[in-house]
Every structure is written in C-alpha cells, then in structure tokens.
Write a protein that holds these residues in place. Structure first.
Motif: not given
Length: 78
Positions: A59-66, A68-78
C-alpha cells in the motif's frame, strides 16, 4: 485488552482478495491497528513479513507511485 491475538493482514482485508482493498483503506486500518498495538490495546500475532506487513508495504509503494505521478503532472513532466 483482549487475550486474543489479532492477525494484522486478516483484520485489514477480511475475506477479500488483497487486490480488492484500496491502498487508502489499508493505510488507515494499519495505522489504527498499529496504534492500538503500541498503546497496549490489542495483541498481534507475531507475523512473518510476507504474511502480514507485505500488505502495508505494498500500500505504501502504491501511494508513493501515485504521489510521484501527481508531482510529475504538476511539474509538467507527465
């Protein structure tokens, strides 16, 4: 305090398949169970990592991945 020992993973997932339990629910219930255990409110079975805490780690790994994806999207790296 009950004399019965709680099975950590079974208390969280019940009879469901682990894939059917959302990471947020696992984290919430794990926090509740570990808090009760630390305060002496419940006793837990002495687990083998792959039987119990692997559920929490997943569960912690899944939340971490989620996150990271949100941060990347906010930084325009998605």
């Amino acid at each position: 305090m009950s004399d019965r020992e709680v099975n950590f993973a079974r208390a969280i997932i019940g009879e469901r398949n682990y894939r059917d339990v959302p990471a947020d629910e696992v984290l919430r219930e794990a926090e509740r169970l570990l808090g009760e255990w630390m305060s002496g409110g419940i006793r837990m079975e002495r687990p083998k990592l792959y039987d119990h805490y692997a559920l929490l780690l997943l569960a912690l790994l899944q939340k971490n991945r989620e996150l990271e994806e949100r941060v990347a999207a906010l930084e325009g790296r998605s």
